[in-house]
Design a protein around this motif. Structure first.
Motif, PDB file in Angstrom:
ATOM      1  N   GLN A 130       1.994  47.490  31.689  1.00  0.00           N
ATOM      2  CA  GLN A 130       3.331  47.375  32.281  1.00  0.00           C
ATOM      3  C   GLN A 130       3.991  46.024  31.996  1.00  0.00           C
ATOM      4  OE1 GLN A 130       2.652  48.251  36.427  1.00  0.00           O
ATOM      5  NE2 GLN A 130       2.631  50.478  36.110  1.00  0.00           N
ATOM      6  N   GLN A 131       3.209  44.934  32.065  1.00  0.00           N
ATOM      7  CA  GLN A 131       3.786  43.590  31.906  1.00  0.00           C
ATOM      8  C   GLN A 131       3.898  43.153  30.445  1.00  0.00           C
ATOM      9  OE1 GLN A 131       1.808  40.679  34.380  1.00  0.00           O
ATOM     10  NE2 GLN A 131       1.660  42.078  36.133  1.00  0.00           N
ATOM     11  N   PHE A 132       3.014  43.683  29.598  1.00  0.00           N
ATOM     12  CA  PHE A 132       3.013  43.234  28.197  1.00  0.00           C
ATOM     13  C   PHE A 132       2.993  44.449  27.258  1.00  0.00           C
ATOM     14  CE2 PHE A 132       0.628  40.262  30.861  1.00  0.00           C
ATOM     15  CZ  PHE A 132       1.382  39.093  30.701  1.00  0.00           C
ATOM     16  N   PRO A 133       4.004  45.313  27.328  1.00  0.00           N
ATOM     17  CA  PRO A 133       3.989  46.546  26.518  1.00  0.00           C
ATOM     18  C   PRO A 133       4.041  46.287  25.016  1.00  0.00           C
ATOM     19  CG  PRO A 133       6.134  46.215  27.536  1.00  0.00           C
ATOM     20  CD  PRO A 133       5.234  45.201  28.139  1.00  0.00           C
ATOM     21  N   ASP A 134       4.561  45.121  24.607  1.00  0.00           N
ATOM     22  CA  ASP A 134       4.678  44.824  23.175  1.00  0.00           C
ATOM     23  C   ASP A 134       3.585  43.891  22.682  1.00  0.00           C
ATOM     24  OD1 ASP A 134       7.039  46.344  23.068  1.00  0.00           O
ATOM     25  OD2 ASP A 134       8.231  44.626  23.739  1.00  0.00           O
ATOM     26  N   SER A 135       2.572  43.653  23.488  1.00  0.00           N
ATOM     27  CA  SER A 135       1.512  42.728  23.086  1.00  0.00           C
ATOM     28  C   SER A 135       0.613  43.358  22.030  1.00  0.00           C
ATOM     29  CB  SER A 135       0.676  42.334  24.308  1.00  0.00           C
ATOM     30  OG  SER A 135       0.038  43.487  24.837  1.00  0.00           O
ATOM     31  N   ASP A 136      -0.193  42.485  21.413  1.00  0.00           N
ATOM     32  CA  ASP A 136      -1.083  42.955  20.357  1.00  0.00           C
ATOM     33  C   ASP A 136      -2.101  43.974  20.855  1.00  0.00           C
ATOM     34  OD1 ASP A 136       0.200  41.262  18.641  1.00  0.00           O
ATOM     35  OD2 ASP A 136      -1.270  39.645  18.816  1.00  0.00           O
ATOM     36  N   PRO A 158       1.701  33.818  27.777  1.00  0.00           N
ATOM     37  CA  PRO A 158       1.600  35.282  27.885  1.00  0.00           C
ATOM     38  C   PRO A 158       0.409  35.881  27.150  1.00  0.00           C
ATOM     39  CG  PRO A 158       3.872  34.637  27.528  1.00  0.00           C
ATOM     40  CD  PRO A 158       3.052  33.403  27.362  1.00  0.00           C
ATOM     41  N   GLU A 159       0.127  35.367  25.956  1.00  0.00           N
ATOM     42  CA  GLU A 159      -0.975  35.927  25.177  1.00  0.00           C
ATOM     43  C   GLU A 159      -2.315  35.720  25.869  1.00  0.00           C
ATOM     44  OE1 GLU A 159      -1.966  34.283  21.234  1.00  0.00           O
ATOM     45  OE2 GLU A 159      -1.424  36.261  20.489  1.00  0.00           O
ATOM     46  N   GLU A 160      -2.507  34.513  26.445  1.00  0.00           N
ATOM     47  CA  GLU A 160      -3.737  34.239  27.176  1.00  0.00           C
ATOM     48  C   GLU A 160      -3.821  35.085  28.445  1.00  0.00           C
ATOM     49  OE1 GLU A 160      -4.072  29.508  25.928  1.00  0.00           O
ATOM     50  OE2 GLU A 160      -3.111  30.115  27.794  1.00  0.00           O
ATOM     51  N   ARG A 161      -2.687  35.299  29.083  1.00  0.00           N
ATOM     52  CA  ARG A 161      -2.683  36.021  30.353  1.00  0.00           C
ATOM     53  C   ARG A 161      -3.057  37.495  30.160  1.00  0.00           C
ATOM     54  NH1 ARG A 161      -1.237  34.812  35.314  1.00  0.00           N
ATOM     55  NH2 ARG A 161      -0.611  36.459  36.762  1.00  0.00           N
ATOM     56  N   GLU A 215      -4.774  49.062  23.022  1.00  0.00           N
ATOM     57  CA  GLU A 215      -6.148  49.073  23.506  1.00  0.00           C
ATOM     58  C   GLU A 215      -6.189  49.166  25.030  1.00  0.00           C
ATOM     59  OE1 GLU A 215     -10.104  49.054  24.052  1.00  0.00           O
ATOM     60  OE2 GLU A 215      -8.980  49.446  22.228  1.00  0.00           O
ATOM     61  N   ALA A 216      -5.282  48.473  25.700  1.00  0.00           N
ATOM     62  CA  ALA A 216      -5.227  48.527  27.165  1.00  0.00           C
ATOM     63  C   ALA A 216      -4.865  49.930  27.642  1.00  0.00           C
ATOM     64  CB  ALA A 216      -4.215  47.511  27.691  1.00  0.00           C
ATOM     65  N   GLU A 217      -3.954  50.577  26.923  1.00  0.00           N
ATOM     66  CA  GLU A 217      -3.552  51.941  27.293  1.00  0.00           C
ATOM     67  C   GLU A 217      -4.725  52.906  27.142  1.00  0.00           C
ATOM     68  OE1 GLU A 217      -0.049  55.197  26.145  1.00  0.00           O
ATOM     69  OE2 GLU A 217      -0.157  53.248  25.136  1.00  0.00           O
ATOM     70  N   ARG A 218      -5.487  52.762  26.062  1.00  0.00           N
ATOM     71  CA  ARG A 218      -6.654  53.612  25.868  1.00  0.00           C
ATOM     72  C   ARG A 218      -7.702  53.347  26.938  1.00  0.00           C
ATOM     73  NH1 ARG A 218     -11.465  53.713  24.965  1.00  0.00           N
ATOM     74  NH2 ARG A 218     -11.563  51.449  24.978  1.00  0.00           N
ATOM     75  N   ALA A 219      -7.943  52.055  27.224  1.00  0.00           N
ATOM     76  CA  ALA A 219      -8.925  51.700  28.240  1.00  0.00           C
ATOM     77  C   ALA A 219      -8.487  52.179  29.622  1.00  0.00           C
ATOM     78  CB  ALA A 219      -9.137  50.185  28.249  1.00  0.00           C
ATOM     79  N   LEU A 220      -7.179  52.142  29.881  1.00  0.00           N
ATOM     80  CA  LEU A 220      -6.650  52.628  31.164  1.00  0.00           C
ATOM     81  C   LEU A 220      -6.941  54.120  31.325  1.00  0.00           C
ATOM     82  CD1 LEU A 220      -4.914  52.418  33.729  1.00  0.00           C
ATOM     83  CD2 LEU A 220      -2.880  52.723  32.306  1.00  0.00           C
ATOM     84  N   GLU A 221      -6.670  54.880  30.284  1.00  0.00           N
ATOM     85  CA  GLU A 221      -6.926  56.321  30.331  1.00  0.00           C
ATOM     86  C   GLU A 221      -8.412  56.604  30.589  1.00  0.00           C
ATOM     87  OE1 GLU A 221      -6.605  60.202  27.347  1.00  0.00           O
ATOM     88  OE2 GLU A 221      -5.548  58.348  26.860  1.00  0.00           O
ATOM     89  N   ASP A 222      -9.259  55.816  29.937  1.00  0.00           N
ATOM     90  CA  ASP A 222     -10.696  55.989  30.103  1.00  0.00           C
ATOM     91  C   ASP A 222     -11.123  55.632  31.527  1.00  0.00           C
ATOM     92  OD1 ASP A 222     -13.350  56.496  29.141  1.00  0.00           O
ATOM     93  OD2 ASP A 222     -13.684  54.337  29.113  1.00  0.00           O
ATOM     94  N   THR A 265      -6.710  37.760  29.428  1.00  0.00           N
ATOM     95  CA  THR A 265      -7.516  37.534  30.634  1.00  0.00           C
ATOM     96  C   THR A 265      -7.553  38.790  31.507  1.00  0.00           C
ATOM     97  OG1 THR A 265      -7.000  35.168  30.631  1.00  0.00           O
ATOM     98  CG2 THR A 265      -7.735  36.125  32.720  1.00  0.00           C
ATOM     99  N   LEU A 266      -6.377  39.420  31.702  1.00  0.00           N
ATOM    100  CA  LEU A 266      -6.318  40.645  32.493  1.00  0.00           C
ATOM    101  C   LEU A 266      -7.139  41.761  31.841  1.00  0.00           C
ATOM    102  CD1 LEU A 266      -2.510  40.653  33.383  1.00  0.00           C
ATOM    103  CD2 LEU A 266      -4.393  40.367  35.002  1.00  0.00           C
ATOM    104  N   LEU A 267      -7.042  41.853  30.534  1.00  0.00           N
ATOM    105  CA  LEU A 267      -7.786  42.882  29.808  1.00  0.00           C
ATOM    106  C   LEU A 267      -9.294  42.686  29.973  1.00  0.00           C
ATOM    107  CD1 LEU A 267      -7.563  45.290  27.824  1.00  0.00           C
ATOM    108  CD2 LEU A 267      -7.659  43.646  25.963  1.00  0.00           C
ATOM    109  N   GLN A 268      -9.750  41.441  29.856  1.00  0.00           N
ATOM    110  CA  GLN A 268     -11.169  41.150  30.004  1.00  0.00           C
ATOM    111  C   GLN A 268     -11.642  41.416  31.431  1.00  0.00           C
ATOM    112  OE1 GLN A 268     -12.709  41.279  27.287  1.00  0.00           O
ATOM    113  NE2 GLN A 268     -13.615  39.241  27.075  1.00  0.00           N
ATOM    114  N   MET A 269     -10.789  41.121  32.413  1.00  0.00           N
ATOM    115  CA  MET A 269     -11.157  41.408  33.800  1.00  0.00           C
ATOM    116  C   MET A 269     -11.333  42.921  33.995  1.00  0.00           C
ATOM    117  SD  MET A 269      -8.767  38.691  35.893  1.00  0.00           S
ATOM    118  CE  MET A 269      -9.375  39.186  37.507  1.00  0.00           C
ATOM    119  N   GLY A 270     -10.437  43.698  33.389  1.00  0.00           N
ATOM    120  CA  GLY A 270     -10.586  45.149  33.455  1.00  0.00           C
ATOM    121  C   GLY A 270     -11.900  45.603  32.843  1.00  0.00           C
TER     122      GLY A 270
END
Length: 480
Positions: A448-454, A416-419, A458-465, A422-427
């Protein structure tokens, strides 16, 4: 005729030179005032007063704005400062008088107008010494002073406000003895001079909201705090009371209460956007960096180019980015000696120690915490695929190659951590390539898939941007 024309021309030139000499900030303030941007108008006048604390024009303009804001105590204070530094400024006396009329106090309104030198008959007395028949104490009474109509209206007006000598206060009294009380009572300077001081209590407004604002402006935070509770008791949900309650709690160091009140104060029509800035200050005090950044950005989105806190907000964001870049640079320097590991032969890359080291070589903003090494994967050309290799391609600017590497890794058995990394970097790559729709899709998967991840925050902020960039893609400069 020529002489009269010359005098007229000189007068016109003088008036024109005066108009040209007007501070441009006065004109800019009037523009803001006409648009209803009162705080921005006051900002122009504050800038003038920062350079010259005795600028009567700035005090007068600020007072006029305060009247429109219904801040009557502030208006009175500014009108008085205006005529204090320019005793001949009739507009300031008249402005103060009109404020008292708005407050229903006609007596004090008349007193303010009486202070205006142009309304003082004593000046006329000084110009007509011919008909002096009085003792030495009143050497220069004017004929007009003896008229009963003027005396009955306001016997105290005869004394000029600036007159330091009691003798001058007694000038008009001698001839008035026939129609008024004995002159001794009028001649006492003590009765005339305290008049401005007697008006001081009227400056403290009775309305709890205005009173609270006045106390806050004076730095009396403990006295201001009960005012907001009183306002909210009478008017539940009063956004202005919540806003100022938040500022008061912030100044008192009660950051939890400040946060609660400021969030409700965001709806305050006059200064609600400033609540975003103060919330950022609250989170800075609480070391909540992401929240601080979010509210600084919220403030800047709505703030005018010359808004009160815009420069401070921009400087703080730049400071935060510089700190992040400094931390990233320090980490990059630490990993510089191991940079060749990402390009090492396949056998070495497969070793746990090598993978962990290379994997840590990620841009500071997107570096995952405590990520375990991925299992080695081969691409079509027989090269080893790894997160470290994909990161190296991304950092080198080979976006297409890096994207293909991440896509291939996504098809493998990743933990899960790698996945989510990977998705974040693709974004991030899609965003660099200006494919904002695909970037939004990848960021949303992480949230949506990893709401409790580290890196969910950052993904939420990047999504808004990315969502914002997608909506405004046509306004952005083309990528070179």
């Amino acid at each position: 005729m020529n002489k009269k024309f010359s005098l007229f021309a000189i007068a016109c030139l003088f008036a024109a030179s005066q108009a040209m000499a007007e501070d441009p900030r006065i004109a800019q303030g009037r523009v803001f005032e006409s648009q209803g941007n009162y705080e921005m108008a006051l900002g122009e006048y504050r800038a003038m007063l920062a350079e010259d604390s005795k600028n009567s024009e700035a005090y007068l303009a600020a007072a006029n704005v305060r009247v429109k804001m219904k801040d009557y105590s502030g208006a009175l204070a500014n009108y008085r400062l205006a005529y204090k530094f320019n005793p001949k400024m009739s507009a300031a006396y008249e402005g103060a008088a009109k404020v008292y009329e708005l407050l229903g106090d006609k007596k004090r309104a008349e007193a303010e107008r009486a202070k205006d030198p142009k309304n003082m008959p004593a000046e006329e007395v000084a110009e007509a010494p011919a008909k002096v028949a009085e003792p030495v104490e009143a050497p220069k009474p004017a004929p007009k002073v003896a008229e009963p109509a003027e005396v009955k209206t306001s016997p105290k007006v005869a004394e000029p406000v600036e007159a330091p000598k009691p003798v001058e206060a007694a000038k008009p009294v001698e001839k008035v003895a026939e129609v008024t009380k004995p002159a001794a009572k009028v001649a006492e300077p003590a009765e005339v001079k305290p008049a401005p001081k007697a008006a001081e209590p009227a400056e403290v407004p009775t309305d709890p909201f205005e009173k609270g604002k006045a106390l806050f402006a004076q730095g009396k935070y403990n006295e201001a705090a009960p005012m907001w509770r009183e306002v909210l008791k009478k008017t539940p949900g009063h956004a202005g009371a919540y806003f100022y309650a938040g500022l008061t709690r912030f100044e008192l160091g009660e950051y939890d209460k400040a946060e609660f009140n400021l969030k409700k104060g965001l709806e305050y029509k006059e200064e609600g956007n400033d609540a975003n800035y103060y919330l950022a200050c609250v989170y800075q005090k609480s070391n909540k960096t992401e929240l601080e950044k979010r509210f600084l950005n919220n403030y800047l989105k709505k703030a005018a180019p010359n808004a009160k806190f815009r420069r401070k907000a921009e400087n703080r964001l730049a400071e935060m980015e510089a700190a992040k870049a400094e931390a990233a640079a320090a980490k990059d320097a630490e990993l510089a000696a191991k940079a060749e590991a990402a390009e090492a032969p396949a056998a070495k890359v497969a070793e746990p120690a090598e993978v962990k080291t290379a994997k840590a070589d990620v841009p500071a903003v997107y570096r995952p915490a405590k990520a375990e090494e991925p299992a080695p994967v081969m691409d079509a050309d027989g090269n080893v695929l790894s997160i470290a290799g994909a990161v190296a391609k991304f950092r080198a600017g080979n976006l297409e190659e890096a994207l293909q590497s991440y896509k291939s890794l996504l098809e493998t058995q990743q933990n899960p951590e790698e996945r989510y990394f990977t998705l974040l970097q693709m974004g991030n790559i899609y965003r660099e390539m200006r494919d904002f729709h695909s970037a939004v899709t990848r960021y949303r998967e992480v949230v949506q898939q990893f709401p409790d991840s580290d890196w969910a925050t950052e993904a939420e902020r990047a999504l808004e941007d990315a969502v914002w960039l997608e909506k405004h893609a046509g306004e952005l400069p083309r990528r070179k």
